[in-house]
Design an enzyme around this catalytic site. Structure first.
Site, PDB file in Angstrom:
ATOM      1  N   LYS A 110      47.178-152.398-105.142  1.00 13.96           N
ATOM      2  CA  LYS A 110      46.474-151.159-105.475  1.00 13.96           C
ATOM      3  C   LYS A 110      47.403-149.996-105.763  1.00 13.96           C
ATOM      4  O   LYS A 110      46.980-148.844-105.740  1.00 13.96           O
ATOM      5  CB  LYS A 110      45.513-150.779-104.350  1.00 13.96           C
ATOM      6  CG  LYS A 110      44.293-151.665-104.312  1.00 13.96           C
ATOM      7  CD  LYS A 110      43.196-151.004-103.526  1.00 13.96           C
ATOM      8  CE  LYS A 110      41.927-151.835-103.593  1.00 13.96           C
ATOM      9  NZ  LYS A 110      40.936-151.371-102.645  1.00 13.96           N
ATOM     10  N   LYS A 191      39.899-162.096-108.455  1.00 15.54           N
ATOM     11  CA  LYS A 191      38.778-161.998-107.524  1.00 15.54           C
ATOM     12  C   LYS A 191      37.657-161.134-108.084  1.00 15.54           C
ATOM     13  O   LYS A 191      37.930-160.107-108.709  1.00 15.54           O
ATOM     14  CB  LYS A 191      39.356-161.356-106.255  1.00 15.54           C
ATOM     15  CG  LYS A 191      38.486-161.254-105.083  1.00 15.54           C
ATOM     16  CD  LYS A 191      39.200-160.498-103.971  1.00 15.54           C
ATOM     17  CE  LYS A 191      39.328-159.012-104.247  1.00 15.54           C
ATOM     18  NZ  LYS A 191      39.821-158.198-103.157  1.00 15.54           N
ATOM     19  N   LYS A 194      34.491-154.932-106.581  1.00 17.49           N
ATOM     20  CA  LYS A 194      33.499-153.878-106.787  1.00 17.49           C
ATOM     21  C   LYS A 194      33.869-152.900-107.882  1.00 17.49           C
ATOM     22  O   LYS A 194      33.077-152.049-108.229  1.00 17.49           O
ATOM     23  CB  LYS A 194      33.322-153.086-105.483  1.00 17.49           C
ATOM     24  CG  LYS A 194      32.623-153.860-104.391  1.00 17.49           C
ATOM     25  CD  LYS A 194      32.142-152.915-103.300  1.00 17.49           C
ATOM     26  CE  LYS A 194      32.320-153.480-101.922  1.00 17.49           C
ATOM     27  NZ  LYS A 194      33.606-153.108-101.296  1.00 17.49           N
TER      28      LYS A 194
HETATM   29  P1  TYM Z   1      35.300-155.116 -98.831  1.00 16.87           P
HETATM   30  O1  TYM Z   1      34.372-153.949 -98.745  1.00 16.87           O
HETATM   31  O2  TYM Z   1      36.224-155.171 -99.991  1.00 16.87           O
HETATM   32  O3  TYM Z   1      34.479-156.460 -98.815  1.00 16.87           O
HETATM   33  C1  TYM Z   1      33.499-156.741 -97.821  1.00 16.87           C
HETATM   34  C2  TYM Z   1      33.551-158.225 -97.493  1.00 16.87           C
HETATM   35  O4  TYM Z   1      33.348-158.998 -98.674  1.00 16.87           O
HETATM   36  C3  TYM Z   1      34.405-159.939 -98.833  1.00 16.87           C
HETATM   37  N1  TYM Z   1      34.674-160.128-100.279  1.00 16.87           N
HETATM   38  C4  TYM Z   1      34.644-161.293-100.894  1.00 16.87           C
HETATM   39  N2  TYM Z   1      34.374-162.532-100.458  1.00 16.87           N
HETATM   40  C5  TYM Z   1      34.418-163.552-101.369  1.00 16.87           C
HETATM   41  N3  TYM Z   1      34.698-163.359-102.688  1.00 16.87           N
HETATM   42  C6  TYM Z   1      34.971-162.135-103.167  1.00 16.87           C
HETATM   43  N4  TYM Z   1      35.234-161.955-104.456  1.00 16.87           N
HETATM   44  C7  TYM Z   1      34.949-161.037-102.262  1.00 16.87           C
HETATM   45  N5  TYM Z   1      35.170-159.697-102.400  1.00 16.87           N
HETATM   46  C8  TYM Z   1      34.995-159.161-101.170  1.00 16.87           C
HETATM   47  C9  TYM Z   1      35.594-159.312 -98.133  1.00 16.87           C
HETATM   48  O5  TYM Z   1      36.546-160.286 -97.774  1.00 16.87           O
HETATM   49  C10 TYM Z   1      34.923-158.662 -96.956  1.00 16.87           C
HETATM   50  O6  TYM Z   1      34.740-159.592 -95.910  1.00 16.87           O
HETATM   51  N6  TYM Z   1      38.880-153.883 -95.610  1.00 16.87           N
HETATM   52  C11 TYM Z   1      37.558-154.441 -95.711  1.00 16.87           C
HETATM   53  C12 TYM Z   1      36.503-153.709 -94.915  1.00 16.87           C
HETATM   54  C13 TYM Z   1      36.817-153.535 -93.462  1.00 16.87           C
HETATM   55  C14 TYM Z   1      36.749-154.546 -92.464  1.00 16.87           C
HETATM   56  C15 TYM Z   1      37.073-153.894 -91.253  1.00 16.87           C
HETATM   57  C16 TYM Z   1      36.447-155.895 -92.501  1.00 16.87           C
HETATM   58  C17 TYM Z   1      37.167-152.386 -92.852  1.00 16.87           C
HETATM   59  N7  TYM Z   1      37.309-152.574 -91.512  1.00 16.87           N
HETATM   60  C18 TYM Z   1      37.108-154.596 -90.062  1.00 16.87           C
HETATM   61  C19 TYM Z   1      36.490-156.605 -91.281  1.00 16.87           C
HETATM   62  C20 TYM Z   1      36.813-155.943 -90.080  1.00 16.87           C
HETATM   63  C21 TYM Z   1      37.121-154.401 -97.164  1.00 16.87           C
HETATM   64  O7  TYM Z   1      37.553-153.580 -97.927  1.00 16.87           O
HETATM   65  O8  TYM Z   1      36.119-155.258 -97.475  1.00 16.87           O
END
Ligand code: TYM
Length: 325
Positions: A110, A191, A194
């Site tokens: 990023k 991947k 969003k």
């Molecule tokens: P985020 O908001 O990007 O995504 C939320 C969840 O969706 C999963 N994910 C995917 N799984 C499969 N294929 C994909 N293409 C895909 N894109 C996203 C992510 O792995 C995630 O589980 N940093 C984290 C949010 C966070 C968090 C936490 C997670 C903040 N604090 C504590 C667990 C525990 C994030 O940006 O996820």
């Protein structure tokens, strides 16, 4: 009962990668010791619009409720409503190292290295560690892209415990049997995410059945005609993974069944399976979106519940690090 924490960032719109990688397990495995969080503070690490952040936070919470999270069992809340997350981050900042944060691939992807990126973006995994450790989570159900961050949370917890005494539970990430990494339908080498960069490659939860069908029918496939997974077939592999995630059947079973099928028929099957799977979620979202006050109320109650645990953890942490009142 296993303690579970996971979160999702209110940037962009939630998509089927989030759903199959994370949300669907949150809903199906929920229990009273599980916490699910809309991590709005994480969304501030890149340039954003404040009004949009507010709206997206509430919409995302409504989506999570629509997937079946029951706020009477699991705790659903917004990260910024529980101030302890920010406080714990500072303390853990003093335990985490520049070296380990600099190695995070998400940071490098990023824009790490550019002077203009925020300190918050660099610091992002420490806030994530705070999220997880405040609730003594043992398991963190996430998609594959979050593996490194959860491992870092574990390292930080271990170092803290070593320095200040047993305080935090060591968490581990868990992944779904299928759908841990759903790829972009137009660029199956990256991947699904969003960002608005690839609207045709991303199926939003908010897309309707027609749009979903069109995007899957137009998904990039590979040369050859065989429906099988393999490194030489990233497009077909991704669609098989999607079908597996949507139906609960293994990729091997699906490959056997689809031997000899044409790409067009295969894609139709994927599209219908995804549409069927999302239909009740999309219907329920429409109902929830019509009643934003009910969602806000649920979030307020969730924050109250989360705060009790977070405050107790912080009282212990403060005492251990020498800043107790
Ligand atoms: P985020 O908001 O990007 O995504 C939320 C969840 O969706 C999963 N994910 C995917 N799984 C499969 N294929 C994909 N293409 C895909 N894109 C996203 C992510 O792995 C995630 O589980 N940093 C984290 C949010 C966070 C968090 C936490 C997670 C903040 N604090 C504590 C667990 C525990 C994030 O940006 O996820």
């Amino acid at each position: 009962m296993t303690k579970v924490f996971s979160g999702v960032k209110p940037t962009g719109r939630p998509h089927i990668g989030n759903y199959f990688g994370a949300f669907t397990r949150w809903a199906s495995e929920q229990d009273t010791g599980h916490l699910y969080c809309v991590v709005d503070l994480h969304a501030m690490t890149v340039p954003y619009d404040p009004e949009e952040l507010r709206t997206r936070t509430h919409e995302l919470a409504a989506w999570l409720l629509a997937t079946g999270i029951d706020p009477d069992r699991a705790t659903l809340f917004v990260q910024s409503h529980v101030r302890e997350h920010a406080e714990a981050t500072w303390i853990l900042d003093c335990v985490a190292t520049m070296g380990e944060l600099g190695r995070m691939t998400q940071f490098k992807d990023k824009g790490g290295g550019r002077d203009s990126v925020s300190v918050g973006l660099f610091n992002y995994p420490v806030l994530m560690a705070a999220d997880i450790l405040l609730y003594h989570a043992e398991e963190v159900p996430v998609g594959a892209d979050q593996r490194q961050h959860v491992e870092l949370s574990r390292d930080i917890a271990q170092r803290f415990n070593h320095r200040f005494g047993e305080t935090f539970t060591l968490p581990k990430a868990t992944f779904p049997p299928a759908g841990a990494r759903i790829m972009d339908l137009q660029h199956p080498d990256r991947k699904m995410s969003k960002s608005d960069e690839s609207p045709q490659g991303t199926i939003d939860l908010a897309d309707d059945a027609d749009v979903t069908r069109k995007k899957i029918m137009r998904a990039v496939t590979d040369s050859g005609t065989e429906v099988r997974s393999g490194e030489d077939k990233p497009g077909v592999t991704n669609l098989l993974e999607l079908l597996s995630a949507a139906t609960g059947r293994t990729v091997a079973e699906l490959e056997a069944e689809l031997a000899g099928a044409r790409y067009g028929d295969f894609k139709k099957q994927v599209a219908e399976a995804v549409i069927e799977r999302l239909r009740p979620v999309r219907e329920r979202y429409a109902e929830l979106a019509a009643d934003p006050h009910a969602v806000a109320d649920t979030l307020a109650k969730g924050a109250e519940r989360a705060r009790q645990t977070a405050a107790a953890t912080m009282a212990d942490v403060r005492a251990r690090v020498g800043i107790s009142a």
